[in-house]
Motif scaffolding. Structure first.
Motif, PDB file in Angstrom:
ATOM      1  N   GLU A  55      -7.516  12.420  -4.249  1.00  0.00           N
ATOM      2  CA  GLU A  55      -6.056  12.396  -4.110  1.00  0.00           C
ATOM      3  C   GLU A  55      -5.626  11.469  -2.980  1.00  0.00           C
ATOM      4  N   SER A  56      -6.371  11.478  -1.881  1.00  0.00           N
ATOM      5  CA  SER A  56      -6.065  10.601  -0.752  1.00  0.00           C
ATOM      6  C   SER A  56      -6.216   9.136  -1.150  1.00  0.00           C
ATOM      7  N   VAL A  57      -7.246   8.825  -1.895  1.00  0.00           N
ATOM      8  CA  VAL A  57      -7.475   7.454  -2.374  1.00  0.00           C
ATOM      9  C   VAL A  57      -6.370   7.044  -3.342  1.00  0.00           C
ATOM     10  N   ALA A  58      -6.003   7.938  -4.261  1.00  0.00           N
ATOM     11  CA  ALA A  58      -4.931   7.640  -5.212  1.00  0.00           C
ATOM     12  C   ALA A  58      -3.607   7.403  -4.484  1.00  0.00           C
ATOM     13  N   GLU A  59      -3.337   8.192  -3.450  1.00  0.00           N
ATOM     14  CA  GLU A  59      -2.119   7.995  -2.661  1.00  0.00           C
ATOM     15  C   GLU A  59      -2.123   6.634  -1.971  1.00  0.00           C
ATOM     16  N   LEU A  60      -3.261   6.222  -1.461  1.00  0.00           N
ATOM     17  CA  LEU A  60      -3.346   4.916  -0.800  1.00  0.00           C
ATOM     18  C   LEU A  60      -3.144   3.787  -1.804  1.00  0.00           C
ATOM     19  N   ILE A  61      -3.698   3.911  -2.983  1.00  0.00           N
ATOM     20  CA  ILE A  61      -3.483   2.891  -4.022  1.00  0.00           C
ATOM     21  C   ILE A  61      -2.004   2.809  -4.356  1.00  0.00           C
ATOM     22  N   ASP A  62      -1.360   3.956  -4.551  1.00  0.00           N
ATOM     23  CA  ASP A  62       0.080   3.967  -4.845  1.00  0.00           C
ATOM     24  C   ASP A  62       0.877   3.357  -3.697  1.00  0.00           C
ATOM     25  N   ALA A  63       0.490   3.652  -2.460  1.00  0.00           N
ATOM     26  CA  ALA A  63       1.181   3.090  -1.298  1.00  0.00           C
ATOM     27  C   ALA A  63       1.024   1.570  -1.268  1.00  0.00           C
ATOM     28  N   CYS A  64      -0.146   1.075  -1.602  1.00  0.00           N
ATOM     29  CA  CYS A  64      -0.380  -0.372  -1.639  1.00  0.00           C
ATOM     30  C   CYS A  64       0.463  -1.027  -2.723  1.00  0.00           C
ATOM     31  N   ARG A  65       0.560  -0.373  -3.856  1.00  0.00           N
ATOM     32  CA  ARG A  65       1.360  -0.920  -4.950  1.00  0.00           C
ATOM     33  C   ARG A  65       2.842  -0.923  -4.588  1.00  0.00           C
ATOM     34  N   SER A  66       3.283   0.040  -3.799  1.00  0.00           N
ATOM     35  CA  SER A  66       4.687   0.119  -3.388  1.00  0.00           C
ATOM     36  C   SER A  66       5.015  -0.832  -2.243  1.00  0.00           C
ATOM     37  N   ASP A  67       4.113  -0.913  -1.243  1.00  0.00           N
ATOM     38  CA  ASP A  67       4.388  -1.730  -0.055  1.00  0.00           C
ATOM     39  C   ASP A  67       3.077  -2.272   0.507  1.00  0.00           C
ATOM     40  N   TRP A  68       2.619  -3.355  -0.099  1.00  0.00           N
ATOM     41  CA  TRP A  68       1.344  -3.944   0.298  1.00  0.00           C
ATOM     42  C   TRP A  68       1.396  -4.465   1.728  1.00  0.00           C
ATOM     43  N   THR A  69       2.527  -5.017   2.130  1.00  0.00           N
ATOM     44  CA  THR A  69       2.653  -5.585   3.473  1.00  0.00           C
ATOM     45  C   THR A  69       2.362  -4.535   4.546  1.00  0.00           C
ATOM     46  N   GLU A  70       2.853  -3.337   4.351  1.00  0.00           N
ATOM     47  CA  GLU A  70       2.634  -2.275   5.330  1.00  0.00           C
ATOM     48  C   GLU A  70       1.175  -1.810   5.358  1.00  0.00           C
ATOM     49  N   ASN A  71       0.506  -1.828   4.221  1.00  0.00           N
ATOM     50  CA  ASN A  71      -0.854  -1.301   4.119  1.00  0.00           C
ATOM     51  C   ASN A  71      -1.939  -2.355   4.291  1.00  0.00           C
ATOM     52  N   ARG A  72      -1.597  -3.616   4.206  1.00  0.00           N
ATOM     53  CA  ARG A  72      -2.583  -4.692   4.289  1.00  0.00           C
ATOM     54  C   ARG A  72      -3.425  -4.667   5.570  1.00  0.00           C
ATOM     55  N   PRO A  73      -2.853  -4.365   6.751  1.00  0.00           N
ATOM     56  CA  PRO A  73      -3.682  -4.387   7.960  1.00  0.00           C
ATOM     57  C   PRO A  73      -4.911  -3.471   7.886  1.00  0.00           C
ATOM     58  N   LEU A  74      -4.783  -2.332   7.261  1.00  0.00           N
ATOM     59  CA  LEU A  74      -5.927  -1.431   7.097  1.00  0.00           C
ATOM     60  C   LEU A  74      -7.016  -2.100   6.261  1.00  0.00           C
ATOM     61  N   PHE A  75      -6.615  -2.779   5.201  1.00  0.00           N
ATOM     62  CA  PHE A  75      -7.573  -3.454   4.323  1.00  0.00           C
ATOM     63  C   PHE A  75      -8.166  -4.689   5.005  1.00  0.00           C
ATOM     64  N   ASP A  76      -7.360  -5.346   5.845  1.00  0.00           N
ATOM     65  CA  ASP A  76      -7.894  -6.454   6.651  1.00  0.00           C
ATOM     66  C   ASP A  76      -9.020  -5.940   7.537  1.00  0.00           C
ATOM     67  N   ASP A  77      -8.775  -4.827   8.215  1.00  0.00           N
ATOM     68  CA  ASP A  77      -9.790  -4.247   9.106  1.00  0.00           C
ATOM     69  C   ASP A  77     -11.043  -3.833   8.338  1.00  0.00           C
ATOM     70  N   ALA A  78     -10.863  -3.387   7.103  1.00  0.00           N
ATOM     71  CA  ALA A  78     -11.992  -2.955   6.288  1.00  0.00           C
ATOM     72  C   ALA A  78     -12.704  -4.127   5.605  1.00  0.00           C
ATOM     73  N   GLY A  79     -12.112  -5.319   5.679  1.00  0.00           N
ATOM     74  CA  GLY A  79     -12.714  -6.489   5.038  1.00  0.00           C
ATOM     75  C   GLY A  79     -12.456  -6.545   3.543  1.00  0.00           C
ATOM     76  N   ALA A  80     -11.418  -5.864   3.074  1.00  0.00           N
ATOM     77  CA  ALA A  80     -11.148  -5.795   1.640  1.00  0.00           C
ATOM     78  C   ALA A  80      -9.759  -6.303   1.269  1.00  0.00           C
ATOM     79  N   ALA A  81      -9.067  -6.954   2.189  1.00  0.00           N
ATOM     80  CA  ALA A  81      -7.689  -7.377   1.918  1.00  0.00           C
ATOM     81  C   ALA A  81      -7.608  -8.426   0.806  1.00  0.00           C
ATOM     82  N   GLU A  82      -8.494  -9.402   0.826  1.00  0.00           N
ATOM     83  CA  GLU A  82      -8.447 -10.439  -0.212  1.00  0.00           C
ATOM     84  C   GLU A  82      -8.751  -9.857  -1.583  1.00  0.00           C
ATOM     85  N   ASP A  83      -9.696  -8.949  -1.639  1.00  0.00           N
ATOM     86  CA  ASP A  83     -10.038  -8.281  -2.902  1.00  0.00           C
ATOM     87  C   ASP A  83      -8.835  -7.489  -3.406  1.00  0.00           C
ATOM     88  N   MET A  84      -8.196  -6.727  -2.523  1.00  0.00           N
ATOM     89  CA  MET A  84      -7.044  -5.929  -2.932  1.00  0.00           C
ATOM     90  C   MET A  84      -5.867  -6.828  -3.285  1.00  0.00           C
TER      91      MET A  84
END
Length: 181
Positions: A129-158
């Motif tokens: 559920e936590s993962v699904a919420e994060l996916i939905d959050a990324c789909r709604s506002d990628w700009t706000e969530n991108r820094p987390l994915f940058d830190d994880a090394g997955a921003a370009e993939d996402m």
């Protein structure tokens, strides 16, 4: 001492290059500019799905275990959650799950989940559920969530996954199939 330091730096650079190579390899191809293929078309009363269901082994490894790999409340869990979200969304998009017969997808997911250990099933249940919420959050506002994915090394993939016009329907199909399994 100086030679050991240089050797260590060279090894770290090599490992970093390998990691980047693996990430680049996992980025899905950009979608073609043509119109998307419908998820399913009715032909003479039969469903004509265009994509095969993923194997149970792929469901287990690339979806269930990917989601269950991080443990909330531990060091690095937010980065693990970002990697899990990227992995789950990638699994749905790369397997074109919107184009898979829902009954076959549910069966593959059920078989994949049954192949997990009890502990792995618990980790998935704890995290999904936590993962699904994060996916939905990324789909709604990628700009706000991108820094987390940058830190994880997955921003370009996402980025690539979020740019794929078929990915949202694929994610919806996966989510629905989980409810049906």
């Amino acid at each position: 001492m100086k030679k050991k330091t240089i050797l260590l730096i060279l090894c770290l650079v090599l490992l970093a290059a390998l990691a980047v190579g693996l990430l680049v390899r996992r980025v899905p191809a950009q979608p073609a500019e043509s119109a998307p293929v419908p998820a399913a078309q009715e032909a003479g009363g039969e469903s004509a799905y265009t994509a095969p269901a993923p194997t149970a082994a792929a469901c287990a490894e690339d979806f269930f275990r990917a989601v269950g790999r991080f443990h909330p409340g531990t060091a690095g869990s937010s980065l693990g959650r970002a990697l899990a979200a990227c992995g789950a969304y990638r699994f749905a998009a790369e397997n074109r799950l919107a184009e898979v017969d829902p009954a076959l997808l549910s069966a593959a997911l059920r078989e994949g989940q049954e192949s997990l250990s009890e502990e792995e099933r618990g980790w998935f249940d704890e995290n999904f559920e936590s993962v699904a919420e994060l996916i939905d959050a990324c789909r709604s506002d990628w700009t706000e969530n991108r820094p987390l994915f940058d830190d994880a090394g997955a921003a370009e993939d996402m980025d690539a996954l979020l740019a794929d016009p078929a990915a949202p329907d694929c994610w919806t199909a996966l989510y629905a199939a989980l409810a049906d399994k």
